[in-house]
Write a protein that holds these residues in place. Structure first.
Motif, mmCIF file in Angstrom:
data_model
loop_
_atom_site.group_PDB
_atom_site.id
_atom_site.type_symbol
_atom_site.label_atom_id
_atom_site.label_comp_id
_atom_site.label_asym_id
_atom_site.label_seq_id
_atom_site.Cartn_x
_atom_site.Cartn_y
_atom_site.Cartn_z
ATOM 1 N N TYR A 1 61.050 20.983 9.379
ATOM 2 C CA TYR A 1 59.889 20.474 8.663
ATOM 3 C C TYR A 1 59.170 21.564 7.874
ATOM 4 O O TYR A 1 59.140 22.732 8.265
ATOM 5 N N SER A 2 58.598 21.119 6.764
ATOM 6 C CA SER A 2 57.659 21.942 6.004
ATOM 7 C C SER A 2 56.271 21.344 6.187
ATOM 8 O O SER A 2 56.128 20.175 6.541
ATOM 9 N N TYR A 3 55.259 22.170 5.915
ATOM 10 C CA TYR A 3 53.882 21.724 6.153
ATOM 11 C C TYR A 3 53.019 22.009 4.931
ATOM 12 O O TYR A 3 53.243 22.977 4.199
ATOM 13 N N SER A 4 52.031 21.141 4.735
ATOM 14 C CA SER A 4 51.101 21.306 3.627
ATOM 15 C C SER A 4 49.731 20.802 4.052
ATOM 16 O O SER A 4 49.600 20.087 5.066
ATOM 17 N N ILE B 1 42.143 16.038 10.074
ATOM 18 C CA ILE B 1 41.674 16.777 11.242
ATOM 19 C C ILE B 1 40.575 17.757 10.840
ATOM 20 O O ILE B 1 40.440 18.113 9.662
ATOM 21 N N SER B 2 39.852 18.221 11.833
ATOM 22 C CA SER B 2 38.827 19.240 11.641
ATOM 23 C C SER B 2 39.311 20.530 12.297
ATOM 24 O O SER B 2 39.748 20.510 13.461
ATOM 25 N N LEU B 3 39.269 21.622 11.553
ATOM 26 C CA LEU B 3 39.745 22.907 12.064
ATOM 27 C C LEU B 3 38.676 23.976 11.858
ATOM 28 O O LEU B 3 37.922 23.940 10.880
ATOM 29 N N PRO B 4 38.635 24.950 12.762
ATOM 30 C CA PRO B 4 37.619 26.022 12.662
ATOM 31 C C PRO B 4 38.024 27.111 11.678
ATOM 32 O O PRO B 4 37.946 28.303 11.988
ATOM 33 N N VAL B 5 38.481 26.717 10.511
ATOM 34 C CA VAL B 5 38.892 27.683 9.491
ATOM 35 C C VAL B 5 38.304 27.242 8.156
ATOM 36 O O VAL B 5 37.950 26.071 7.965
ATOM 37 N N LYS B 6 38.249 28.161 7.236
ATOM 38 C CA LYS B 6 37.639 27.887 5.942
ATOM 39 C C LYS B 6 38.678 27.635 4.860
ATOM 40 O O LYS B 6 38.449 26.857 3.932
ATOM 41 N N TYR B 7 39.850 28.294 4.975
ATOM 42 C CA TYR B 7 40.826 28.237 3.892
ATOM 43 C C TYR B 7 42.104 27.511 4.325
ATOM 44 O O TYR B 7 42.466 27.506 5.514
ATOM 45 N N VAL B 8 42.794 26.941 3.322
ATOM 46 C CA VAL B 8 44.035 26.207 3.581
ATOM 47 C C VAL B 8 45.089 27.123 4.200
ATOM 48 O O VAL B 8 45.815 26.730 5.113
ATOM 49 N N ARG B 9 45.170 28.348 3.716
ATOM 50 C CA ARG B 9 46.192 29.268 4.239
ATOM 51 C C ARG B 9 46.037 29.504 5.738
ATOM 52 O O ARG B 9 47.014 29.722 6.451
ATOM 53 N N ASP B 10 44.795 29.453 6.208
ATOM 54 C CA ASP B 10 44.558 29.609 7.644
ATOM 55 C C ASP B 10 44.880 28.314 8.393
ATOM 56 O O ASP B 10 45.371 28.349 9.530
ATOM 57 N N ALA B 11 44.612 27.196 7.756
ATOM 58 C CA ALA B 11 44.893 25.902 8.389
ATOM 59 C C ALA B 11 46.388 25.696 8.603
ATOM 60 O O ALA B 11 46.802 25.088 9.601
ATOM 61 N N LEU B 12 47.200 26.195 7.685
ATOM 62 C CA LEU B 12 48.654 26.002 7.780
ATOM 63 C C LEU B 12 49.233 26.577 9.058
ATOM 64 O O LEU B 12 50.262 26.099 9.562
ATOM 65 N N LYS B 13 48.599 27.597 9.608
ATOM 66 C CA LYS B 13 49.101 28.236 10.831
ATOM 67 C C LYS B 13 49.041 27.285 12.030
ATOM 68 O O LYS B 13 49.805 27.422 12.974
ATOM 69 N N PHE B 14 48.113 26.307 11.983
ATOM 70 C CA PHE B 14 47.942 25.391 13.100
ATOM 71 C C PHE B 14 48.871 24.182 13.037
ATOM 72 O O PHE B 14 49.041 23.478 14.039
ATOM 73 N N LEU B 15 49.447 23.902 11.880
ATOM 74 C CA LEU B 15 50.118 22.614 11.673
ATOM 75 C C LEU B 15 51.353 22.379 12.544
ATOM 76 O O LEU B 15 51.564 21.243 12.996
ATOM 77 N N PRO B 16 52.214 23.361 12.809
ATOM 78 C CA PRO B 16 53.344 23.069 13.701
ATOM 79 C C PRO B 16 52.898 22.533 15.057
ATOM 80 O O PRO B 16 53.514 21.608 15.600
ATOM 81 N N SER B 17 51.814 23.076 15.606
ATOM 82 C CA SER B 17 51.330 22.590 16.898
ATOM 83 C C SER B 17 50.596 21.254 16.758
ATOM 84 O O SER B 17 50.605 20.428 17.675
ATOM 85 N N VAL B 18 49.969 21.019 15.603
ATOM 86 C CA VAL B 18 49.269 19.751 15.377
ATOM 87 C C VAL B 18 50.248 18.581 15.391
ATOM 88 O O VAL B 18 49.958 17.503 15.925
ATOM 89 N N PHE B 19 51.450 18.784 14.829
ATOM 90 C CA PHE B 19 52.419 17.695 14.688
ATOM 91 C C PHE B 19 53.510 17.696 15.758
ATOM 92 O O PHE B 19 54.346 16.787 15.776
ATOM 93 N N GLU B 20 53.534 18.687 16.635
ATOM 94 C CA GLU B 20 54.695 18.844 17.514
ATOM 95 C C GLU B 20 54.921 17.644 18.440
ATOM 96 O O GLU B 20 56.063 17.394 18.862
ATOM 97 N N ASP B 21 53.869 16.902 18.758
ATOM 98 C CA ASP B 21 54.029 15.777 19.690
ATOM 99 C C ASP B 21 54.546 14.509 19.036
ATOM 100 O O ASP B 21 54.955 13.570 19.727
ATOM 101 N N ILE B 22 54.540 14.438 17.705
ATOM 102 C CA ILE B 22 54.912 13.181 17.044
ATOM 103 C C ILE B 22 56.164 13.298 16.174
ATOM 104 O O ILE B 22 56.735 12.280 15.789
ATOM 105 N N LEU B 23 56.587 14.513 15.866
ATOM 106 C CA LEU B 23 57.701 14.664 14.932
ATOM 107 C C LEU B 23 59.046 14.546 15.644
ATOM 108 O O LEU B 23 59.261 15.152 16.696
ATOM 109 N N PRO B 24 59.977 13.760 15.084
ATOM 110 C CA PRO B 24 61.350 13.762 15.602
ATOM 111 C C PRO B 24 61.991 15.134 15.350
ATOM 112 O O PRO B 24 61.463 15.957 14.610
ATOM 113 N N GLU B 25 63.139 15.341 15.952
ATOM 114 C CA GLU B 25 63.824 16.619 15.769
ATOM 115 C C GLU B 25 64.236 16.788 14.304
ATOM 116 O O GLU B 25 64.738 15.852 13.679
#
Length: 313
Positions: free
Chosen positions: A66-69, A39-63
């Motif tokens: 989860y951890s994110y990387s 994906i493309s995100l409007p952030v420069k660093y990985v630590r900032d990108a991690l904040k978006f990941l729960p919402s990025v995956f929320e539509d596809i993940l089963p119950e």
């Protein structure tokens, strides 16, 4: 398996055969053990990108818990940065490792197949039913029957990347959000207790300073025990002086007869004495009657026309 630096490297897949691992190994996770997106995100660093990941995956993940990387791709798009982002269940991976007889204590590093096998050419068979294949830069699993030509997985000359993850052994018991909430509550409690301690310490210091200043101004003793003893002594002196003034006022208020005189008024030790001359032996109640209502302890003595009155202070 193969040697990579000083550890062997093992491809972990739920359908692969079990093995006995009695030494430190590196683990590469099969795509079946994680979810991945580019994906493309409007952030420069990985630590900032991690904040978006729960919402990025929320539509596809089963119950589940989860951890994110994530790690950054080399190319960028204007102000945005491209990332490979991952979601995975620590407990599921640990369960597969347990079934394959791999102790977590024997795992040196854990990698995604995405980061380690993204340069794979063609299809590579990883178990009897599935092969790895790279499509649109993503490492995916496909059924073996979909691809006629496929090679065998060989990690002999694989150079591992720096994109590792750390598995949380107890992440499935308490999720990260709960841990953060508990941590925040504990931090607030620590701050409150710390603030209260500092305030109390400041007040205590102010009291000690005021006490020392007061003692210095009034020439008091160094300890409260000494000062209490001194206070008791002064209270005794005060009570004595008060009684002297009071009893003296009683004596001076006596209405004497014409031939009677107050010849002496004296204080000695704990006694106030008054001498009245010219007093009739049979009739001096007008002198003592003023003391009776006042509940003053006194005694009288009569000698040679003189009445001696002694009062206990």
């Amino acid at each position: 398996m193969t040697f990579n630096e000083k550890y062997k490297t093992l491809f972990l897949d739920p359908l692969s055969e079990a093995t006995n691992v009695n030494e430190k190994v590196n683990i590469i996770l099969s795509p079946s053990l994680y979810w991945v997106k580019k994906i493309s995100l409007p952030v420069k660093y990985v630590r900032d990108a991690l904040k978006f990941l729960p919402s990025v995956f929320e539509d596809i993940l089963p119950e589940g818990h989860y951890s994110y990387s994530a790690y950054k791709c080399e190319e960028t798009q204007g102000l945005n940065s491209n990332f490979f982002v991952f979601a995975y269940e620590d407990k599921r991976i640990l369960d597969v490792m347990s079934k394959k007889n791999i102790l977590i204590s024997n795992v040196a590093n854990v990698y995604f197949a995405q980061s380690e096998l993204q340069n794979t050419q063609g299809a590579i068979k990883v178990n009897e039913k599935q092969s790895i294949y790279v499509k649109d830069e993503l490492v995916i699993l496909v059924p073996c029957c979909w691809i006629e030509e496929k090679g065998e997985l060989d990690l002999t000359f694989l150079s591992l990347s720096k994109h590792t993850i750390t598995l949380q052994q107890f992440g499935h018991i308490v999720d990260s959000r709960s841990l953060y909430s508990i941590g925040a509550m504990i931090l607030v409690l620590i701050l409150l207790v710390g603030s209260e301690y500092l305030i109390t310490a400041k007040k205590s210091a102010d009291i000690v300073e005021s006490k020392e200043k007061l003692f210095s101004q009034h020439n008091l003793k160094e300890t409260m025990l000494q000062n209490r003893s001194m206070l008791k002594e002064y209270q005794t002196i005060h009570a004595r002086q008060t009684n002297i003034r009071l009893y003296t006022s009683y004596i001076l208020s006596v209405r004497l007869k014409q031939e009677e005189k107050l010849t002496q008024l004296n204080v000695k030790n704990e006694t106030l004495s008054a001498n009245f001359s010219g007093v009739n032996r049979e009739n001096f109640t007008h002198i003592t009657k003023i003391l009776n209502p006042k509940k003053v302890k006194f005694k009288t003595n009569y000698k040679k026309n003189t009445l001696y009155v002694e009062m206990n202070l």
